[in-house]
Scaffold this active site. Structure first.
Site, PDB file in Angstrom:
ATOM      1  N   ALA A   1     -13.101   8.243   8.869  1.00 24.31           N
ATOM      2  CA  ALA A   1     -13.648   6.795   9.290  1.00 24.31           C
ATOM      3  C   ALA A   1     -14.272   6.297   8.379  1.00 24.31           C
ATOM      4  CB  ALA A   1     -14.507   7.039  10.526  1.00 24.31           C
TER       5      ALA A   1
ATOM      6  N   LYS B   1       0.876   4.124  -2.981  1.00 23.86           N
ATOM      7  CA  LYS B   1       0.521   5.600  -2.615  1.00 23.86           C
ATOM      8  C   LYS B   1       1.608   6.551  -2.877  1.00 23.86           C
ATOM      9  CE  LYS B   1      -3.622   5.192  -1.120  1.00 23.86           C
ATOM     10  NZ  LYS B   1      -4.881   5.550  -2.154  1.00 23.86           N
TER      11      LYS B   1
ATOM     12  N   TYR C   1       0.840  -1.236  -0.004  1.00 23.54           N
ATOM     13  CA  TYR C   1       0.014  -0.103   0.020  1.00 23.54           C
ATOM     14  C   TYR C   1       0.793   1.300   0.132  1.00 23.54           C
ATOM     15  CZ  TYR C   1      -3.805   2.828   1.772  1.00 23.54           C
ATOM     16  OH  TYR C   1      -4.838   4.001   2.213  1.00 23.54           O
TER      17      TYR C   1
HETATM   18  P1  NAI Z   1     -13.610   2.668   1.374  1.00 21.26           P
HETATM   19  O1  NAI Z   1     -13.306   1.090   1.420  1.00 21.26           O
HETATM   20  O2  NAI Z   1     -14.857   3.015   2.168  1.00 21.26           O
HETATM   21  O3  NAI Z   1     -13.998   2.990  -0.291  1.00 21.26           O
HETATM   22  C1  NAI Z   1     -13.268   2.483  -1.301  1.00 21.26           C
HETATM   23  C2  NAI Z   1     -14.221   2.175  -2.371  1.00 21.26           C
HETATM   24  O4  NAI Z   1     -13.233   1.778  -3.700  1.00 21.26           O
HETATM   25  C3  NAI Z   1     -15.000   1.127  -2.049  1.00 21.26           C
HETATM   26  O5  NAI Z   1     -16.483   1.630  -2.333  1.00 21.26           O
HETATM   27  C4  NAI Z   1     -14.719   0.295  -2.924  1.00 21.26           C
HETATM   28  O6  NAI Z   1     -15.958  -0.900  -3.577  1.00 21.26           O
HETATM   29  C5  NAI Z   1     -14.184   0.692  -4.019  1.00 21.26           C
HETATM   30  N1  NAI Z   1     -13.218  -0.068  -4.835  1.00 21.26           N
HETATM   31  C6  NAI Z   1     -12.421  -0.830  -4.511  1.00 21.26           C
HETATM   32  N2  NAI Z   1     -11.561  -1.483  -5.607  1.00 21.26           N
HETATM   33  C7  NAI Z   1     -12.165  -0.882  -6.807  1.00 21.26           C
HETATM   34  C8  NAI Z   1     -11.905  -1.050  -8.258  1.00 21.26           C
HETATM   35  N3  NAI Z   1     -10.813  -1.999  -8.379  1.00 21.26           N
HETATM   36  N4  NAI Z   1     -12.608  -0.328  -9.052  1.00 21.26           N
HETATM   37  C9  NAI Z   1     -13.686   0.418  -8.601  1.00 21.26           C
HETATM   38  N5  NAI Z   1     -13.852   0.553  -7.298  1.00 21.26           N
HETATM   39  C10 NAI Z   1     -13.129  -0.025  -6.344  1.00 21.26           C
HETATM   40  O7  NAI Z   1     -12.514   3.380   1.734  1.00 21.26           O
HETATM   41  P2  NAI Z   1     -12.351   4.865   1.789  1.00 21.26           P
HETATM   42  O8  NAI Z   1     -11.536   4.924   3.201  1.00 21.26           O
HETATM   43  O9  NAI Z   1     -13.250   5.854   1.399  1.00 21.26           O
HETATM   44  O10 NAI Z   1     -11.009   5.105   0.745  1.00 21.26           O
HETATM   45  C11 NAI Z   1     -10.804   5.997  -0.177  1.00 21.26           C
HETATM   46  C12 NAI Z   1      -9.654   6.210  -0.622  1.00 21.26           C
HETATM   47  O11 NAI Z   1      -8.866   7.053   0.313  1.00 21.26           O
HETATM   48  C13 NAI Z   1      -8.750   5.044  -0.674  1.00 21.26           C
HETATM   49  O12 NAI Z   1      -7.763   5.108  -1.911  1.00 21.26           O
HETATM   50  C14 NAI Z   1      -7.983   4.840   0.476  1.00 21.26           C
HETATM   51  O13 NAI Z   1      -6.617   4.236   0.274  1.00 21.26           O
HETATM   52  C15 NAI Z   1      -7.702   6.263   0.748  1.00 21.26           C
HETATM   53  N6  NAI Z   1      -7.410   6.797   2.145  1.00 21.26           N
HETATM   54  C16 NAI Z   1      -8.075   6.458   2.987  1.00 21.26           C
HETATM   55  C17 NAI Z   1      -7.943   6.702   4.432  1.00 21.26           C
HETATM   56  C18 NAI Z   1      -8.904   6.964   5.427  1.00 21.26           C
HETATM   57  O14 NAI Z   1      -8.651   7.329   6.537  1.00 21.26           O
HETATM   58  N7  NAI Z   1     -10.137   6.505   5.113  1.00 21.26           N
HETATM   59  C19 NAI Z   1      -6.430   7.083   4.623  1.00 21.26           C
HETATM   60  C20 NAI Z   1      -5.679   7.177   3.567  1.00 21.26           C
HETATM   61  C21 NAI Z   1      -6.073   6.878   2.504  1.00 21.26           C
END
Ligand code: NAI
Length: 709
Positions: A488, A459, A455
């Site tokens: 969250a 990133k 990851y």
């Molecule tokens: P989340 O799991 O709630 O949302 C991610 C979404 O991406 C999910 O709905 C999932 O179905 C979708 N997804 C996964 N693989 C996919 C693919 N191959 N094609 C299309 N859609 C796909 O997670 P969150 O936290 O909202 O994450 C969003 C972004 O923020 C990610 O890139 C994550 O790495 C990044 N991030 C989040 C942090 C946090 O504190 N929540 C911290 C640092 C980075």
């Protein structure tokens, strides 16, 4: 001196102008308003004459002249088209940025047109107006280019529906120039004579202000904020004190044609005028939609079925964007068949608040998926303006336990996923000369996090993608930035402290992401942390470093070990805009002479020093056939007189005054030093009156080519 055709696509700005009610009143008086239009002249319930917009862009206009290399001795303001997006507030700061869009060739002896377009934003974040400038270079035609569109309008055969007399005073330009255009042609009788006029002439843009007041008076009186477009062609010069008449033909509700004539001889001084305005009902509706907006823009948000992506999609839609809600609907680690419901649910939520959205269920992890996501936007809405690469999965394991499939799966979604969608989106953005792209990084990549080598690598790889894409997008007004969110969501449900969950809502991250997606955002290539309403910038900086060893001697390992403190030091670190710039300090370290000049430039450059450097800065290759004497009369305690003779491919600098110089340049010592050290732009200095040129104006343009300071 040919036009610089390479300047097409050149970005100009941002230039900024702070203003308050006094600037508005001064402008209004400058364009003839008085007691009968007190709403423009009295700070109580002040209204802004829309043509004031031009007062914010003089510097931009000057830059267009320099960049295009138009021959100054034949330059005229050709046309001005202003599109108004929002009413102009009565104070604030205006920021203008744009590009040179076209150069048209009217033929040898018939001149050339340089067209530039600029958007102006208010410091409150609102896009106020777009200016389309056409500069007419009388002496620049015949380069074999496209003649361009005519854009001419036909006035109705009937008599004008309205006629507004105007009486610019004989001193009108003296008042108008205080709004910013202090070009000598409008004030200095000697300069005016040298330019072929009997006396100083009216500024075309001053008459433009008279015409603007006139059309408002008859078409939407007392409501200047309803104007949506004001286009003119400057056709003839006018002397101050000569009465004018603005003739107006109303074509339909919301559109009229107009022209302004010299009432003494009937000559048309402002021609081809088009004015458009919105209805009172539209005006009311607009009031409900103020602030940073995305109307008529199309956004793609990947992984928008949940978490952060869902909130980005909803917020964009609430502010007018049409959104492609992409989500594969898989498990947190990317496994499983996927499901259409997360994307469908978010689309339904958007529609429920009156927004527009379509779902897409492709995976970002393949190139075909990326293309299909972009195709969805094109098929549904016809364009792509915004792309938020947000989709993400996690497969945490320590390095030793990290099997290739877990490494690859994370790389495929985060790093390759961003490439897969950004590439086809970039193609469309380039076609539209506009784009805003967000990449989503993480503190794990920026700083490291135990158990996340896959990851973290993905990133951090995104930062490399951004660093280069920002350079490739620059010319096309494509800005790309990276956000490291903290929120969250499903990805962080087992990591973040539960007592902070309320403050950890994705809604606290979204405002920064939306700003970076907006037209207002001038930034490209930056990284931000965002979470809980706390935002800061992350940067890659480089320490000053040190040279170990001497000249060509290869340094020993021991010498490096001894020098580690200096090598490691980050004190006085610098950021570099690209790789080439980062080599600068290395080259400087081995080029003491260059270093000396650089430090002089930033500090102790003097007028005498500039003239000492002239022979070294001379470019004999550009001097073939040139035979000129440039006289410099520099006023102020650090000034003096010098002349430079360029003849037979050589150059000589002598302190003193020449008997018959080709061109004389007059300037104050401080301004001269600023101009020579690149702090003051030559064209702005000229148009603002800081730089005065006597004699052959055209030859003065050779200076830039003959000397590389
Ligand atoms: P989340 O799991 O709630 O949302 C991610 C979404 O991406 C999910 O709905 C999932 O179905 C979708 N997804 C996964 N693989 C996919 C693919 N191959 N094609 C299309 N859609 C796909 O997670 P969150 O936290 O909202 O994450 C969003 C972004 O923020 C990610 O890139 C994550 O790495 C990044 N991030 C989040 C942090 C946090 O504190 N929540 C911290 C640092 C980075």
């Amino acid at each position: 001196m040919a036009l610089n055709l390479d300047a097409i696509g050149k970005k100009i700005g941002p230039v900024s102008k702070e203003y308050n009610w006094k600037d508005l009143v001064l402008y209004a008086l400058g364009v003839g308003a008085g007691f009968d239009e007190l709403e423009y002249c009295y700070e109580d319930q002040l209204k802004v004459i829309p043509s004031f917009s031009i007062a914010s862009v003089f510097e931009f206009l000057a830059e267009v002249g320099i960049s295009s290399n138009v021959d100054l001795s034949g330059v005229l303001h050709g046309e001005q088209d202003i599109i108004f997006h929002n009413p102009i507030p009565t104070e604030g700061t205006l920021s203008t940025e744009g590009v040179i869009t076209h150069m048209y060739d009217k033929g040898k002896g018939r001149g050339a047109l340089v067209v530039a377009e600029a958007d102006t934003y208010h410091s409150n974040g609102t896009k106020l107006f777009t200016n389309i400038f056409t500069i007419f270079g009388r002496k620049d035609g015949g380069f074999g280019g496209d003649p361009g569109p005519s854009g001419a309008v036909d006035f109705p055969a009937r008599a004008p529906d309205f006629e507004e007399p105007g009486t610019p005073q004989s001193h009108q330009p003296l008042l108008y120039r205080l709004s910013g255009d202090i070009f000598q042609l409008h004030v200095d009788p000697e300069f005016a004579k040298a330019s072929g006029f009997e006396q100083p002439i009216m500024h075309g843009l001053c008459t433009h202000g008279y015409a603007c007041r006139a059309v408002i008076k008859y078409l939407f009186p007392g409501e200047p904020e309803r104007m949506t477009r004001f286009r003119v062609r400057f056709s003839k010069t006018l002397y101050p004190g000569v009465p004018i008449t603005t003739q107006i033909w109303k074509l339909e509700e919301g559109k009229a044609l107009f022209r302004t004539i010299n009432a003494e001889n009937g000559e048309v001084v402002i021609d081809q005028g088009i004015v458009e305005w919105m209805s009172a009902e539209e005006m009311e509706m607009r009031k409900g939609r103020e602030g940073i907006r995305f109307d008529d823009q199309v956004a793609i948000v990947t992984g928008a079925g949940a978490g952060l992506g869902r909130v980005y999609a909803l917020e964009l839609a609430k502010r007018g964007a049409k959104v492609v809600v992409n989500d594969l609907g898989g498990a947190r680690d990317g496994s499983g068949e996927g499901s259409s419901s997360p994307a469908d649910d978010v689309v339904a939520e958007i529609k429920a608040v009156g927004g527009e959205a379509v779902p897409n269920y492709d995976s970002v992890a393949s190139a075909q998926g990326g293309q299909a996501i972009v195709d969805t936007a094109i098929n549904a809405f016809g364009r792509v303006d915004i792309l938020i690469n947000n989709a993400g999965i996690l497969r945490d394991k320590t390095l030793v336990k990290m099997e290739p499939e877990n490494w690859d799966a994370v790389m495929d979604v985060h790093l390759k996923g961003a490439y897969n969608v950004t590439r086809p989106a970039f193609v469309k953005m380039r076609e539209n000369r506009y784009g805003r792209i967000i990449l989503t990084t993480s503190a794990a990549g920026l700083y490291g996090n135990f158990g996340q080598t896959n990851y973290s690598s993905a990133k951090m790889g995104l930062i490399g993608l951004m660093n280069t894409a920002k350079l490739e997008g620059d010319k096309h007004n494509i800005k790309i930035n990276t956000v490291a969110p903290v929120a969250a969501t499903r990805l962080t449900e087992d990591i973040l402290p539960p007592d902070l969950l309320d403050k950890l809502k994705p809604e606290f991250v979204a405002p920064l992401v939306l700003y970076l997606c907006s037209e207002l955002c001038p930034i490209s290539g930056a990284i931000y942390n965002a979470g809980m309403g706390y935002f800061n910038r992350v940067a890659i900086v480089t320490g000053p470093g040190t040279v170990i060893g001497k000249e060509t001697e290869i340094p020993s390992v021991e010498a490096v070990a001894a020098g580690m403190e200096k090598i490691r030091s980050i004190k006085g670190a610098e950021e570099f805009p690209n790789a080439t710039a980062s080599f600068g300090p290395i080259l400087d370290a081995f080029s003491p002479k260059k270093k000396e000049t650089a430090s002089e430039e930033s500090g102790g450059l003097t007028v005498a020093g500039v003239f000492e450097n002239i022979p070294g800065a001379f470019q004999p290759d550009n001097a073939a056939g040139v035979d000129v004497v440039f006289q410099f009369d520099i006023s102020g305690s650090g000034g003096g007189a010098w002349f430079i003779t360029v003849k037979d491919g050589g150059c000589e600098v002598i302190e003193g005054s020449h008997g018959s110089p080709t061109t004389t340049i007059k300037m104050g010592d401080d301004d001269f030093v600023k101009m020579m050290s690149g702090e003051l732009n030559a064209m702005s200095a000229f148009t603002s009156g800081k730089l005065k040129v006597e004699g052959d104006l055209m030859k003065s343009q050779l200076i830039e080519k003959l000397f590389k300071l």
